[in-house]
Write a protein that holds these residues in place. Structure first.
Motif, mmCIF file in Angstrom:
data_model
loop_
_atom_site.group_PDB
_atom_site.id
_atom_site.type_symbol
_atom_site.label_atom_id
_atom_site.label_comp_id
_atom_site.label_asym_id
_atom_site.label_seq_id
_atom_site.Cartn_x
_atom_site.Cartn_y
_atom_site.Cartn_z
ATOM 1 N N THR A 123 25.005 38.051 38.296
ATOM 2 C CA THR A 123 24.188 37.587 39.405
ATOM 3 C C THR A 123 24.311 38.503 40.604
ATOM 4 O O THR A 123 23.387 38.624 41.392
ATOM 5 N N VAL A 124 25.434 39.119 40.763
ATOM 6 C CA VAL A 124 25.656 39.976 41.922
ATOM 7 C C VAL A 124 26.022 41.367 41.431
ATOM 8 O O VAL A 124 27.103 41.540 40.864
ATOM 9 N N PRO A 125 25.131 42.328 41.606
ATOM 10 C CA PRO A 125 25.464 43.689 41.170
ATOM 11 C C PRO A 125 26.769 44.155 41.788
ATOM 12 O O PRO A 125 26.978 43.991 42.993
ATOM 13 N N GLY A 126 27.681 44.669 40.938
ATOM 14 C CA GLY A 126 28.961 45.098 41.466
ATOM 15 C C GLY A 126 29.977 43.978 41.526
ATOM 16 O O GLY A 126 31.140 44.224 41.808
ATOM 17 N N GLY A 127 29.567 42.756 41.249
ATOM 18 C CA GLY A 127 30.528 41.660 41.235
ATOM 19 C C GLY A 127 30.513 40.883 42.533
ATOM 20 O O GLY A 127 30.162 41.388 43.593
ATOM 21 N N SER A 128 30.944 39.645 42.452
ATOM 22 C CA SER A 128 30.916 38.729 43.587
ATOM 23 C C SER A 128 32.262 38.716 44.294
ATOM 24 O O SER A 128 33.314 38.773 43.645
ATOM 25 N N GLU A 129 32.242 38.593 45.611
ATOM 26 C CA GLU A 129 33.518 38.550 46.322
ATOM 27 C C GLU A 129 34.282 37.268 45.987
ATOM 28 O O GLU A 129 35.521 37.280 45.989
ATOM 29 N N PHE A 130 33.587 36.211 45.658
ATOM 30 C CA PHE A 130 34.284 34.991 45.264
ATOM 31 C C PHE A 130 35.083 35.226 43.990
ATOM 32 O O PHE A 130 36.284 34.932 43.925
ATOM 33 N N ASP A 131 34.435 35.801 42.971
ATOM 34 C CA ASP A 131 35.156 36.081 41.728
ATOM 35 C C ASP A 131 36.316 37.035 41.974
ATOM 36 O O ASP A 131 37.403 36.885 41.430
ATOM 37 N N ARG A 132 36.084 38.062 42.802
ATOM 38 C CA ARG A 132 37.134 39.033 43.083
ATOM 39 C C ARG A 132 38.308 38.365 43.784
ATOM 40 O O ARG A 132 39.466 38.616 43.454
ATOM 41 N N ASP A 133 38.016 37.452 44.724
ATOM 42 C CA ASP A 133 39.084 36.899 45.555
ATOM 43 C C ASP A 133 39.812 35.702 44.929
ATOM 44 O O ASP A 133 40.818 35.252 45.479
ATOM 45 N N ILE A 134 39.304 35.176 43.806
ATOM 46 C CA ILE A 134 40.073 34.154 43.081
ATOM 47 C C ILE A 134 40.674 34.713 41.795
ATOM 48 O O ILE A 134 41.370 33.985 41.077
ATOM 49 N N ALA A 135 40.419 35.992 41.530
ATOM 50 C CA ALA A 135 40.934 36.568 40.282
ATOM 51 C C ALA A 135 42.462 36.596 40.315
ATOM 52 O O ALA A 135 43.067 37.010 41.293
ATOM 53 N N VAL A 136 43.062 36.123 39.244
ATOM 54 C CA VAL A 136 44.517 36.125 39.130
ATOM 55 C C VAL A 136 44.921 37.085 38.006
ATOM 56 O O VAL A 136 44.170 37.285 37.054
ATOM 57 N N THR A 137 46.059 37.688 38.142
ATOM 58 C CA THR A 137 46.594 38.601 37.135
ATOM 59 C C THR A 137 47.689 37.890 36.370
ATOM 60 O O THR A 137 48.674 37.436 36.967
ATOM 61 N N ARG A 138 47.506 37.784 35.053
ATOM 62 C CA ARG A 138 48.526 37.086 34.270
ATOM 63 C C ARG A 138 49.724 37.999 34.061
ATOM 64 O O ARG A 138 49.612 39.088 33.487
ATOM 65 N N ARG A 139 50.904 37.576 34.528
ATOM 66 C CA ARG A 139 52.133 38.364 34.359
ATOM 67 C C ARG A 139 52.781 38.048 33.021
ATOM 68 O O ARG A 139 53.341 38.909 32.371
ATOM 69 N N GLU A 140 52.738 36.784 32.670
ATOM 70 C CA GLU A 140 53.264 36.291 31.392
ATOM 71 C C GLU A 140 52.580 34.940 31.179
ATOM 72 O O GLU A 140 51.938 34.446 32.113
ATOM 73 N N PRO A 141 52.668 34.347 30.004
ATOM 74 C CA PRO A 141 51.981 33.058 29.809
ATOM 75 C C PRO A 141 52.400 32.051 30.865
ATOM 76 O O PRO A 141 53.592 31.814 31.081
ATOM 77 N N GLY A 142 51.407 31.514 31.558
ATOM 78 C CA GLY A 142 51.675 30.489 32.561
ATOM 79 C C GLY A 142 52.118 31.019 33.909
ATOM 80 O O GLY A 142 52.441 30.228 34.797
ATOM 81 N N VAL A 143 52.151 32.324 34.114
ATOM 82 C CA VAL A 143 52.544 32.887 35.409
ATOM 83 C C VAL A 143 51.494 33.895 35.847
ATOM 84 O O VAL A 143 51.210 34.860 35.113
ATOM 85 N N TYR A 144 50.925 33.671 37.017
ATOM 86 C CA TYR A 144 49.831 34.502 37.512
ATOM 87 C C TYR A 144 50.142 34.975 38.923
ATOM 88 O O TYR A 144 50.752 34.256 39.716
ATOM 89 N N ALA A 145 49.689 36.183 39.239
ATOM 90 C CA ALA A 145 49.866 36.715 40.587
ATOM 91 C C ALA A 145 48.506 36.881 41.244
ATOM 92 O O ALA A 145 47.491 37.133 40.580
ATOM 93 N N ILE A 146 48.490 36.736 42.556
ATOM 94 C CA ILE A 146 47.263 36.938 43.325
ATOM 95 C C ILE A 146 47.641 37.291 44.762
ATOM 96 O O ILE A 146 48.731 36.939 45.223
#
Lengths: 286, 286
Positions: free
Chosen positions: B12-35
């Motif tokens: 919907t948003v060329p280049g991606g949405s700031e909402f998606d970018r700003d809630i994206a979490v990085t999974r460090r291990e199962p059940g643990v996410y960084a943001i």
């Protein structure tokens, strides 16, 4: 837990109240409580969700430094049955005026495995310490006088809608929300009733967790039948009720996609809005 | 997580949405996410509660087998600040059509100690798998056309009520609920607005968790000022919104004892009631 309030509550019923007896938990170790879920609080052998909340609320009142539930959020996982159960509680945060805790109730299945029935998050405070300002704009529901309302066991409807649960309660249902019991559902998702405990005990904060989940489903007045299981329910306890019968009014406005929400309000004899709840429940269509 | 839906949302948003970018979490291990909680979603340096719910919702969507939040119950413990955070999730129960999980967000305080900011319980399902019956009796709020409503940054009020958060949103507030911004609060605890995301991304289920907590406090229209911190909030997500701007209507009816409840409804362009929420918040009196 406010021992003073508990003792005052017990004096209301000589010999003690069945509600207090049936939500009493035995602490095995810090954060671990045992109870026998009483068959008196069931409909069709399923333990009532509000009674479960009161049991968990009782355990959390022992665990947390503040005595009264202010907001309780419960996710119902599997159906609870009468019989032994274990409640495990955890303190999440303690503050000066509010504390937050978590609690789960478990029962053993036919294979002896522990199964989690319900998990709650709850924030507690001290209702008696709140300032006494009231700027509530909501207005109490209009109910006919009690003697013009019907108890489930009254037998005036073709269907006996009593149950073990309703035998524990003083319910006097508004006849304008009982069309379903006469084969003529109103089409309005509403249910109203006077409410009390059958043995006359005053309704305190923990019994408010019960009161919001004791009426027949609003879905019945929408022409739906069958079980309407609760997925999640959140209850706000806002004030200790004045003595005397309460009025409970339940409405649903968003039946769609196989789910509905139900909002309950509990009003006391002083016209205070003492509790509000909302639950998300599943409906079987058709 | 429904990858197909995610890809469609991103297109919907060329280049991606700031909402998606700003809630994206990085999974460090199962059940643990960084943001890194983004400063763009703050008011007065406090991270918005709805944005926090969306972050937790994003992590739970990765953890649980079902893609969409159906009901999310959050207890807010301490104020979150922009910057690093860790989310820990747990699967509570998985079923055929519903799963339940728990999630907490932590940040380190000035001493490097981990402090829990918020804990949630949430039940997830698949919105696209729900039957399409609609028997909703609630009706959409009456809002003036968008061009007769005011964005917070419009400058037409003596007070600039914009913030970093409102810069991320397309808010067009109903002037009949803006009396407070002109020194003349209406006395009715209501707030209404058109709602969208500033970069034009369609509002999906996770953004609905944000939408219910983005308007000015209804307390402002009751003549109260200052912060109205959320103690607990429960959100029901009932349908994926149709494309186009949403309408958000918030009401409070029970301001008493230093607390109030706020009910929010979100309606889409097809007149579906796509989300409902209720929060319990503290008010500073006077």
């Amino acid at each position: 837990m406010s021992e003073q309030a508990t003792a005052a509550d017990r004096r209301t019923v000589p010999g003690g109240s069945e509600f207090d007896r049936d939500i009493a938990v035995t602490r095995r170790e810090p954060g671990v409580y045992a109870i026998d879920l009483h068959a008196g609080w069931t409909i069709a052998n399923a333990v009532n969700g509000g009674y479960l909340l009161a049991v968990l609320g009782r355990a959390l009142a022992d665990t947390l430094p503040h005595p009264d539930p202010f907001t309780v959020s419960a996710h119902y996982l599997t159906v609870s049955r009468p019989g032994p159960a274990v409640v495990r509680t955890q303190t999440v945060r303690t503050g000066r005026t509010l504390s937050t805790g978590q609690a789960s109730l478990y029962q053993r299945d036919d294979h002896g495995e522990e199964v989690e029935r319900i998990r709650v998050l709850a924030s507690y405070g001290d209702l008696d310490a709140l300032p006494d300002d009231v700027r509530t704009t909501a207005t109490p529901p209009a109910l006919p006088p009690m003697d013009q309302c019907f108890a489930p066991q009254d037998g005036r409807s073709p269907v006996d809608i009593g149950s073990a649960l309703t035998d524990r309660l003083l319910l006097k249902l508004d006849p304008t929300t009982l069309g379903w019991a006469l084969g003529a559902p109103s089409g309005k998702g509403e249910m109203r009733s006077w409410f009390g405990l059958a043995d006359g005990r005053d309704v305190g904060p923990l019994a408010l967790l019960l009161a919001v989940d004791c009426l027949p489903p609003t879905a019945f007045e929408l022409g739906l039948s069958g079980w309407v299981p609760t997925v999640e329910m959140t209850v706000h306890v806002r004030h200790r009720p004045a003595p005397g019968p309460l009025r409970v009014s339940v409405t649903t406005r968003n039946l769609a996609g196989g789910f509905l929400e139900e909002d309950a309000e509990v009003w006391d004899s002083a016209d205070r809005l003492v509790a509000q709840s909302r639950q998300l429940a599943r409906v079987r269509l058709g």
